[in-house]
Design an enzyme around this catalytic site. Structure first.
Site, PDB file in Angstrom:
ATOM      1  N   LYS A   2       0.811  -1.221   0.000  1.00 17.38           N
ATOM      2  CA  LYS A   2       0.000   0.000   0.000  1.00 17.38           C
ATOM      3  C   LYS A   2       0.846   1.274   0.000  1.00 17.38           C
ATOM      4  O   LYS A   2       0.346   2.350  -0.317  1.00 17.38           O
ATOM      5  CB  LYS A   2      -0.973   0.002   1.174  1.00 17.38           C
ATOM      6  CG  LYS A   2      -1.998  -1.109   1.086  1.00 17.38           C
ATOM      7  CD  LYS A   2      -2.951  -0.942  -0.093  1.00 17.38           C
ATOM      8  CE  LYS A   2      -3.964  -2.062  -0.152  1.00 17.38           C
ATOM      9  NZ  LYS A   2      -4.878  -1.927  -1.285  1.00 17.38           N
TER      10      LYS A   2
HETATM   11  N1  PMP Z   1      -3.435  -8.231   1.266  1.00 23.20           N
HETATM   12  C1  PMP Z   1      -3.540  -7.304   2.212  1.00 23.20           C
HETATM   13  C2  PMP Z   1      -2.954  -7.587   3.560  1.00 23.20           C
HETATM   14  C3  PMP Z   1      -4.199  -6.092   1.978  1.00 23.20           C
HETATM   15  O1  PMP Z   1      -4.303  -5.158   2.948  1.00 23.20           O
HETATM   16  C4  PMP Z   1      -4.769  -5.876   0.699  1.00 23.20           C
HETATM   17  C5  PMP Z   1      -5.520  -4.601   0.444  1.00 23.20           C
HETATM   18  N2  PMP Z   1      -6.880  -4.597   0.773  1.00 23.20           N
HETATM   19  C6  PMP Z   1      -4.657  -6.889  -0.268  1.00 23.20           C
HETATM   20  C7  PMP Z   1      -3.971  -8.043   0.049  1.00 23.20           C
HETATM   21  C8  PMP Z   1      -5.275  -6.777  -1.637  1.00 23.20           C
HETATM   22  O2  PMP Z   1      -4.649  -5.803  -2.427  1.00 23.20           O
HETATM   23  P1  PMP Z   1      -5.519  -4.905  -3.382  1.00 23.20           P
HETATM   24  O3  PMP Z   1      -6.362  -4.025  -2.504  1.00 23.20           O
HETATM   25  O4  PMP Z   1      -4.545  -4.129  -4.186  1.00 23.20           O
HETATM   26  O5  PMP Z   1      -6.373  -5.794  -4.191  1.00 23.20           O
END
Ligand code: PMP
Length: 344
Positions: free
Chosen positions: A48
């Site tokens: 993130k």
């Molecule tokens: N794994 C974790 C620990 C996350 O915080 C997130 C984000 N919600 C994701 C996977 C998935 O990534 P994305 O939001 O880019 O699909």
């Protein structure tokens, strides 16, 4: 040992360029070469960081943000931490509206990183004025110079991965990647990375990991929202109970669902076999790969890249805690937890 030694102006310069690490033990018996893109190496310990930096710098480029302005988001998770970190360095106020379900540890962590945290009741509908969505929305309207990141509905989320995660993986695999496997939450990681990789080679197969209890897989197959798919599950960050516009479903070839229990055990196995202390969804991605291998998805020429989204330290009170595992009924012998306790 890593050779380059460099001095940085600030922590943000360490975002991205995360390592690709081949998995050789947990993958025994699986065909092809399997690599993990380990996003816990980002300074905020998750993928993130990339979207926080990218979205904020896009707003700066467009002249929407100037020092002292406010950045708002609804999250207690990785995105909140990353936005708080970027805000400190760049001189913005950071406001995070979080659910009262968030652990005190998480709230303390965000406040330590300088964020103003609004704790909103968890047990109200999304359209209730007290919900964290509505609080964030209201604050955004009230605070004149503010930007609302809105990661589930912001296309820039995808663009962040199109411009960084995708090119990095292409370069690190020397263009030889055959499969990308990534968890889908907002869908930003998988869609942005997939769009870039498919632009280089349309044959790259992209597989999303979804949770039982989430609507994403069914939506991908039918393009219909099926509320009957929704029920509570434990993995955080993976799957969703709505359809995020930050996901490009056309860039994804298929979805695989994984269980809470197998993903937790697989995350623990990654630590024990590969020495990789990664988060719950990394276990989910690895679990998805095992299922795909079992179905015959890979051959000797496969070069598979898995994305491991965050570091294991955020899960000490969950999957890395034997008591929690036991309470979930995840230890099925009489019992593994007790067996671990008497080891000395
Ligand atoms: N794994 C974790 C620990 C996350 O915080 C997130 C984000 N919600 C994701 C996977 C998935 O990534 P994305 O939001 O880019 O699909």
């Amino acid at each position: 040992m890593k050779e380059e030694l460099q001095v940085y102006d600030n922590v943000l310069q360490l975002i991205g360029n995360t390592p690709l690490i081949q998995l050789k033990k947990i993958t025994q018996g699986i065909k092809g070469d399997i690599f993990a893109k380990v996003e816990g190496f980002n300074p905020g310990h998750s993928t993130k960081d990339r979207i926080a930096l990218y979205i904020i710098e896009e707003a700066e480029r467009k002249g929407i943000l100037k020092p002292g302005d406010t950045i708002i988001e609804t999250t207690s998770g990785n995105t909140g931490f990353s936005i708080a970190m970027v805000s400190i360095i760049k001189g913005y106020e950071c406001i995070l509206a979080v659910s009262s379900k968030s652990s005190n540890d998480k709230i303390d962590m965000l406040r330590t990183m300088g964020a103003k945290v609004y704790v909103c009741p968890a047990n109200v509908a999304a359209d209730d004025p007290r919900s964290y969505y509505q609080v964030a929305h209201r604050l955004h309207q009230e605070i004149k110079d503010s930007v609302y990141i809105n990661q589930y509905f912001n296309e820039l989320n995808m663009d962040a991965h199109f411009s960084s995660t995708g090119p990095e993986i292409w370069k690190q695999t020397e263009g030889k990647i055959t499969h990308l496997i990534a968890c889908s939450g907002t869908g930003g990681t998988i869609s942005g990375t997939a769009r870039y990789l498919k632009e280089q080679n349309p044959e790259v197969k992209v597989i999303g990991i979804d949770a039982y209890g989430s609507v994403l897989k069914k939506y991908h197959e039918t393009r219909e929202f099926d509320a009957e798919e929704i029920y509570p599950y434990r993995i955080e960050g993976l799957g969703k109970n709505l359809i995020p516009t930050a996901t490009d479903f056309d860039a994804i070839d298929k979805f695989v669902k994984v269980t809470d229990e197998e993903s937790a055990h697989t995350a623990r196995e990654l630590a024990k076999t590969e020495g990789l202390f990664v988060g719950y969804t990394s276990g989910a991605a690895m679990q998805g790969l095992k299922q795909l291998a079992h179905e015959g998805e890979f051959d000797e020429n496969s070069k598979v890249v898995l994305i491991f989204p965050d570091h294991g330290s955020r899960y000490m009170s969950k999957i890395y805690n034997d008591k929690w595992m036991n309470e979930q009924g995840f230890f099925d012998t009489q019992n593994e937890a007790a067996a671990q306790e008497i080891e000395f």
